[in-house]
Motif scaffolding. Structure first.
Motif, PDB file in Angstrom:
ATOM      1  N   GLN A 270     -12.821  14.238 -14.793  1.00 44.16           N
ATOM      2  CA  GLN A 270     -11.877  15.062 -14.049  1.00 44.16           C
ATOM      3  C   GLN A 270     -11.750  14.580 -12.608  1.00 44.16           C
ATOM      4  O   GLN A 270     -10.654  14.550 -12.040  1.00 44.16           O
ATOM      5  N   GLN A 271     -12.876  14.218 -12.006  1.00 44.94           N
ATOM      6  CA  GLN A 271     -12.847  13.731 -10.630  1.00 44.94           C
ATOM      7  C   GLN A 271     -12.042  12.436 -10.527  1.00 44.94           C
ATOM      8  O   GLN A 271     -11.236  12.259  -9.606  1.00 44.94           O
ATOM      9  N   VAL A 272     -12.260  11.523 -11.466  1.00 47.48           N
ATOM     10  CA  VAL A 272     -11.532  10.248 -11.465  1.00 47.48           C
ATOM     11  C   VAL A 272     -10.038  10.479 -11.640  1.00 47.48           C
ATOM     12  O   VAL A 272      -9.211   9.960 -10.881  1.00 47.48           O
ATOM     13  N   ASN A 273      -9.672  11.274 -12.636  1.00 44.59           N
ATOM     14  CA  ASN A 273      -8.261  11.487 -12.932  1.00 44.59           C
ATOM     15  C   ASN A 273      -7.549  12.262 -11.831  1.00 44.59           C
ATOM     16  O   ASN A 273      -6.384  11.998 -11.524  1.00 44.59           O
ATOM     17  N   SER A 274      -8.240  13.209 -11.218  1.00 46.93           N
ATOM     18  CA  SER A 274      -7.612  13.988 -10.147  1.00 46.93           C
ATOM     19  C   SER A 274      -7.407  13.153  -8.889  1.00 46.93           C
ATOM     20  O   SER A 274      -6.617  13.528  -8.014  1.00 46.93           O
ATOM     21  N   HIS A 275      -8.104  12.018  -8.789  1.00 50.30           N
ATOM     22  CA  HIS A 275      -7.953  11.139  -7.624  1.00 50.30           C
ATOM     23  C   HIS A 275      -6.741  10.223  -7.754  1.00 50.30           C
ATOM     24  O   HIS A 275      -6.275   9.669  -6.747  1.00 50.30           O
ATOM     25  N   MET A 276      -6.192  10.053  -8.947  1.00 48.16           N
ATOM     26  CA  MET A 276      -5.137   9.056  -9.151  1.00 48.16           C
ATOM     27  C   MET A 276      -3.874   9.299  -8.330  1.00 48.16           C
ATOM     28  O   MET A 276      -3.291   8.339  -7.813  1.00 48.16           O
ATOM     29  N   PRO A 277      -3.399  10.549  -8.170  1.00 42.68           N
ATOM     30  CA  PRO A 277      -2.225  10.719  -7.289  1.00 42.68           C
ATOM     31  C   PRO A 277      -2.479  10.198  -5.877  1.00 42.68           C
ATOM     32  O   PRO A 277      -1.594   9.580  -5.267  1.00 42.68           O
ATOM     33  N   ARG A 278      -3.702  10.417  -5.348  1.00 44.76           N
ATOM     34  CA  ARG A 278      -4.024   9.908  -4.008  1.00 44.76           C
ATOM     35  C   ARG A 278      -4.066   8.384  -3.991  1.00 44.76           C
ATOM     36  O   ARG A 278      -3.681   7.751  -3.014  1.00 44.76           O
ATOM     37  N   TYR A 279      -4.528   7.793  -5.084  1.00 43.84           N
ATOM     38  CA  TYR A 279      -4.552   6.340  -5.170  1.00 43.84           C
ATOM     39  C   TYR A 279      -3.126   5.779  -5.186  1.00 43.84           C
ATOM     40  O   TYR A 279      -2.854   4.742  -4.571  1.00 43.84           O
ATOM     41  N   VAL A 280      -2.227   6.463  -5.881  1.00 41.02           N
ATOM     42  CA  VAL A 280      -0.822   6.037  -5.894  1.00 41.02           C
ATOM     43  C   VAL A 280      -0.254   6.070  -4.475  1.00 41.02           C
ATOM     44  O   VAL A 280       0.457   5.147  -4.050  1.00 41.02           O
ATOM     45  N   ILE A 281      -0.555   7.119  -3.724  1.00 41.94           N
ATOM     46  CA  ILE A 281      -0.089   7.225  -2.342  1.00 41.94           C
ATOM     47  C   ILE A 281      -0.675   6.092  -1.495  1.00 41.94           C
ATOM     48  O   ILE A 281       0.023   5.486  -0.669  1.00 41.94           O
ATOM     49  N   GLN A 282      -1.947   5.798  -1.707  1.00 34.87           N
ATOM     50  CA  GLN A 282      -2.595   4.704  -0.980  1.00 34.87           C
ATOM     51  C   GLN A 282      -1.891   3.380  -1.266  1.00 34.87           C
ATOM     52  O   GLN A 282      -1.602   2.601  -0.337  1.00 34.87           O
ATOM     53  N   ARG A 283      -1.593   3.119  -2.536  1.00 29.68           N
ATOM     54  CA  ARG A 283      -0.906   1.884  -2.902  1.00 29.68           C
ATOM     55  C   ARG A 283       0.499   1.850  -2.323  1.00 29.68           C
ATOM     56  O   ARG A 283       0.975   0.804  -1.857  1.00 29.68           O
ATOM     57  N   ALA A 284       1.169   3.001  -2.339  1.00 25.02           N
ATOM     58  CA  ALA A 284       2.525   3.081  -1.800  1.00 25.02           C
ATOM     59  C   ALA A 284       2.539   2.784  -0.302  1.00 25.02           C
ATOM     60  O   ALA A 284       3.374   2.005   0.191  1.00 25.02           O
ATOM     61  N   ALA A 285       1.613   3.389   0.430  1.00 28.37           N
ATOM     62  CA  ALA A 285       1.547   3.173   1.879  1.00 28.37           C
ATOM     63  C   ALA A 285       1.226   1.718   2.201  1.00 28.37           C
ATOM     64  O   ALA A 285       1.797   1.124   3.128  1.00 28.37           O
ATOM     65  N   THR A 286       0.334   1.111   1.420  1.00 27.16           N
ATOM     66  CA  THR A 286      -0.023  -0.293   1.634  1.00 27.16           C
ATOM     67  C   THR A 286       1.168  -1.207   1.388  1.00 27.16           C
ATOM     68  O   THR A 286       1.431  -2.143   2.158  1.00 27.16           O
ATOM     69  N   LEU A 287       1.919  -0.934   0.325  1.00 26.89           N
ATOM     70  CA  LEU A 287       3.105  -1.744   0.030  1.00 26.89           C
ATOM     71  C   LEU A 287       4.130  -1.663   1.150  1.00 26.89           C
ATOM     72  O   LEU A 287       4.711  -2.676   1.560  1.00 26.89           O
TER      73      LEU A 287
END
Length: 402
Positions: A270-287
């Protein structure tokens, strides 16, 4: 025509059951337990009505059926556990009308022990009847997979666990009219735990592949190619694919607060999966930064805001959190989804792109969140200034993949 079956709860579990029953020639009564997310097209409703389906507004009608199936939703409550309030309301309503020899089946996702310890007392106290003697009681985990064209009620085996052997056989006789195969569990607790295992299996394996997505990106490894190769193994491996988060109605259960033992792996998943939206935002900001742009004031287009492709269901979709976090960063967010004509995040309407290609060309960043069949991903990859594909659906090299 008197109804033979009552489906109590007409959401994402109850409606497919009612449709399958009507298709099998079973006169069916539908009883709502509250605001529910299931929906029918006008053509589907016409077919059901002509086939013997009848919406019920009077609880007294529940006392005239041979089988009653409770499909009330059990969303996550404020304490993180399953909210059984709609199951309780359905049970009390049914109990007041329950007649001897009726078969009562629970299909709602619940903790092991719920059928015997929670549902049974409600039905017995409200009816004055005794489960296993005066009426049959069983549990059967729902195996609905919305939008699945390969597996439906007829070719998906049904697991049944009854309070007594006679209860199991009565429920089996009913489901035998809908499906090719009935699997008998030892009892309700075993059947309830089947649902627990199947739901947690999905979440744990998605968590594993989501962690692999982050690791492979850091290593410069093409995870999608890794999965393509790994799934050729004919044994010991089932392919799961990463994404921006886990949506849907199946809630992972770690049983914390329900028993002295918790499932640590499920809690971690649950912790891993709930973190994925934040990871998407991190990747988006980096791009955006890599292309000389800031997330603040950036124009971001979200493609597909439902939790499954080609469906309008938004239950648990990660698109909500992703849109909210982008807004908090100061981005200007719009969306496109052929199945969602209007969309709001925390009460704030999100602008809908009418012309998909024009919107993709105008946006600083386009994020594919759901792969609907209508999307021409090759064409979108050409039009978009920047395209982040969270589903691995675009041709190799056409976009930045999760």
């Amino acid at each position: 025509m008197p109804a033979d079956l009552a489906v109590i709860g007409l959401g994402h579990l109850g409606l497919p059951l009612a449709q399958a029953a009507v298709a099998a020639g079973i006169p069916t009564l539908g009883y709502k337990t509250g605001p529910e997310g299931g929906s029918l097209t006008p053509a589907e409703l016409r077919r059901m009505l002509s086939g013997g389906f009848r919406p019920a507004g009077n609880p007294a009608e529940l006392g005239r059926v041979r089988t009653a199936v409770i499909c009330a939703p059990t969303p996550r409550g404020a304490d993180g556990g399953l909210d059984l309030s709609q199951v309780e309301a359905a049970a009390r309503t049914l109990a007041a009308q329950l007649r001897p020899h009726t078969t009562v089946i629970l299909e709602s996702p619940v903790h092991p022990g719920t059928t015997e310890e929670f549902l049974r007392p409600l039905l017995e106290e409200g009816s004055g009847l005794r489960a296993g003697r005066d009426f049959h009681l069983a549990y059967s985990p729902s195996r609905v997979d919305p939008g699945n064209r390969d597996f439906g009620p007829a070719n998906t085996p049904k697991v049944i666990g009854g309070l007594t052997p006679a209860c199991t056989e009565s429920a089996a006789a009913f489901y035998g009219r809908l499906t090719d195969k009935v699997v008998r569990a030892r009892g309700p607790r075993e059947a309830e735990t089947v649902q627990l295992l199947e739901t947690n299996y999905r979440h744990v394996n998605i968590a594993l592949v989501n962690e692999m997505a982050v690791l492979c990106h850091d290593l410069g490894v093409d995870l999608w190619d890794v999965i393509r190769c790994a799934e050729t193994k004919p044994f010991g491996f089932q392919a799961f694919r990463p994404g921006p988060g886990v949506g849907g109605h199946g809630i992972p259960q770690d049983l914390t607060g329900h028993t002295t033992r918790s499932l640590r792996m499920v809690e971690l998943a649950q912790q891993v999966n709930s973190h994925m939206p934040r990871y998407v935002i991190q990747r988006a900001a980096t791009l955006l930064n890599e292309h000389g742009k800031s997330a603040r004031a950036a124009r971001v287009l979200l493609l597909g805001v439902t939790y499954k492709p080609d469906l309008a269901d938004q239950q648990g979709t990660p698109a909500h959190e992703i849109a909210l976090r982008l807004m908090e960063l100061g981005a200007s967010v719009s969306y496109h989804d052929p199945h969602i004509p209007a969309w709001s995040v925390l009460g704030r309407p999100v602008p809908r792109a009418d012309s998909l290609y024009e919107a993709a060309a105008d946006a600083d960043l386009t994020i594919l969140l759901q792969q609907h069949r209508t999307y021409d991903l090759q064409g979108l990859s050409v039009k978009a200034q920047l395209l982040l594909d969270t589903r691995g659906a675009t041709p190799t090299g056409a976009a930045h993949r999760l």
